[in-house]
Motif scaffolding. Sequence first.
Motif, PDB file in Angstrom:
ATOM      1  N   ARG A   1       0.831  -1.210   0.000  1.00  0.00           N
ATOM      2  CA  ARG A   1       0.000   0.000   0.000  1.00  0.00           C
ATOM      3  C   ARG A   1       0.866   1.261   0.000  1.00  0.00           C
TER       4      ARG A   1
ATOM      5  N   LEU B   1       1.868   2.147  -3.469  1.00  0.00           N
ATOM      6  CA  LEU B   1       0.827   2.855  -4.214  1.00  0.00           C
ATOM      7  C   LEU B   1       0.712   4.307  -3.769  1.00  0.00           C
ATOM      8  N   GLU B   2       0.858   4.544  -2.469  1.00  0.00           N
ATOM      9  CA  GLU B   2       0.758   5.915  -1.968  1.00  0.00           C
ATOM     10  C   GLU B   2       1.916   6.784  -2.443  1.00  0.00           C
TER      11      GLU B   2
ATOM     12  N   GLY C   1       3.453   6.474  -5.211  1.00  0.00           N
ATOM     13  CA  GLY C   1       3.462   6.577  -6.660  1.00  0.00           C
ATOM     14  C   GLY C   1       4.441   5.649  -7.343  1.00  0.00           C
TER      15      GLY C   1
ATOM     16  N   GLY D   1       4.069   2.328  -7.610  1.00  0.00           N
ATOM     17  CA  GLY D   1       3.274   1.369  -8.361  1.00  0.00           C
ATOM     18  C   GLY D   1       3.697  -0.064  -8.097  1.00  0.00           C
ATOM     19  N   LEU D   2       2.776  -0.966  -8.348  1.00  0.00           N
ATOM     20  CA  LEU D   2       3.017  -2.395  -8.160  1.00  0.00           C
ATOM     21  C   LEU D   2       3.421  -3.012  -9.492  1.00  0.00           C
ATOM     22  N   SER D   3       4.513  -3.716  -9.495  1.00  0.00           N
ATOM     23  CA  SER D   3       4.940  -4.431 -10.685  1.00  0.00           C
ATOM     24  C   SER D   3       4.327  -5.828 -10.690  1.00  0.00           C
TER      25      SER D   3
ATOM     26  N   PHE E   1      -7.198  -4.397  -5.773  1.00  0.00           N
ATOM     27  CA  PHE E   1      -6.216  -3.826  -6.696  1.00  0.00           C
ATOM     28  C   PHE E   1      -6.721  -3.854  -8.139  1.00  0.00           C
TER      29      PHE E   1
ATOM     30  N   ASP F   1      -9.053  -0.967  -8.508  1.00  0.00           N
ATOM     31  CA  ASP F   1      -8.337   0.306  -8.593  1.00  0.00           C
ATOM     32  C   ASP F   1      -7.534   0.456  -9.872  1.00  0.00           C
TER      33      ASP F   1
ATOM     34  N   VAL G   1      -4.643  -1.092 -10.700  1.00  0.00           N
ATOM     35  CA  VAL G   1      -3.197  -1.055 -10.478  1.00  0.00           C
ATOM     36  C   VAL G   1      -2.528  -2.384 -10.808  1.00  0.00           C
TER      37      VAL G   1
ATOM     38  N   LEU H   1      -0.947  -4.775 -13.263  1.00  0.00           N
ATOM     39  CA  LEU H   1      -0.342  -4.614 -14.571  1.00  0.00           C
ATOM     40  C   LEU H   1      -0.573  -5.834 -15.442  1.00  0.00           C
TER      41      LEU H   1
END
Length: 469
Positions: free
Chosen positions: A269, A272-273, A275, A277-279, A306, A309, A311, A313
């Motif tokens: 989290r 994400l906050e 910036g 990002g989750l790979s 996720f 949202d 996010v 990929l």
Amino acid sequence: MAAAAAARSVGGRLGDSRISLLRFYPSPVRRRSPLLPRAPPNLLPVLPTAHASSPASLFHLLHRARHHPRLAALDLHILLAAADASSAFRPDHSLTSLVVAHLAASHRLPSLQRLLELVLTRPCPYADDSIFACPELLPTFRKSIVAFATSGNIPSASHALASLRRVADSPLPAEFYNIILQALSRLHRHDDAIRFYGEMTSVYRVAPDVHTFNIFFSSSCRVEGVDAAMRWFGEMQRRSCAPTVVSFNTLMCGFIREGRYKEGTKVAREMLELGVGLSVASMEILIGGLCCGSKALEAAELFVEFLGDGVVLEGFDCFELVEALCRGGKVDRVVEAVDMVLERNTKCCLSAPTGATVLECLMEAGKLDEVYRLMWRMIDQGIVLDTISCNCIFEALCEAGRTADANQLRVLAKEKGFEADGETYCMLVQGFGRQGKRKEGKAVLDEMLDLGFIPNIASYNRLLGGLHK
């Protein structure tokens, strides 16, 4: 006299023919007699002086001989022979880089060390017109340091780094030190890596980069625990070095490995906050770790969150999540997750093996309506299962008296690239025959005949007779 001359002429002709035949059919190798003269001496010392009067000509010679079975291993000897033949011979950076690449690829480390000594004693001739060292000196030494460190020869790697530090015009970047740090971490020499880091920052005044700290994150998590890695995270912030996805993934993996799932989820989290990002690797670490830790429901909630949202990929496959939920009997959560994936048209999260696992789980639960509905949506979005998986589903539908539904799925899948086999058509024909639908069964039988799946007339008559019973 005439007979002797004739014999000699015949013998001469036979001898000439034998010689000509030996050119094409050589005799087997025989042991050399001690009375025969020995072979001429090796001409290798003459080779550099004859063909390598300059570094450019020697470069072309070694470049062409790199695949020669005998000369490929003599590249350094040829170079040293050329250097011994003339004291004015100085290899340029292209020649040095070529030989270094050959020695490093073949793991000839003592020869590589000898070459570096030659480079330092006889600098590149292109550096004469400038007060600075050859700019290609750093890549050449970098290949050597990587070869030493990869083989675990840390003293030779450190010696090469020290030699480069003496002749370089400016302080070396952190990537040269990271090579040795990575090797120490791989050898589980964590304390030596910390001492080397101290020399790197305090003695040589080298600013560490993000790769330096990523090495210590991984090494600390493996040796001391994730709390020690968090202390390196503080050191990273003190030196104003921004973390990357790899940094957060390493910490997240450390928390999950120790069973601290809430803290691992908190790292995701925070990514994400901030910036970052989750790979794809982030999702695999988090979802896979939760599933392995018997937290499949929490993993499903995070995945749905996720995914909502946006996010997640492209490239992440929820196979491990689906398998964990099916193994735990959570069929409703599986259907919910798959429906959400199909609703958002993110087929990258749902591969064909994942879809086959979902449908197999639903068939075991006896939910053929869900099987038909989900398979229709998968095929509509281009997710086509393999022939064996489709045949299993078609067989289950035919045995349940839903041969028409199975045939509709077959026709739709054919438009998306599905290739049915003879078993597919055979079970559809038999299914229509059991239900008394002769017209539909005859259409499938004719299509089966046109495609060449019926080997003989007896097989055709047997299937046709099944339709009329």
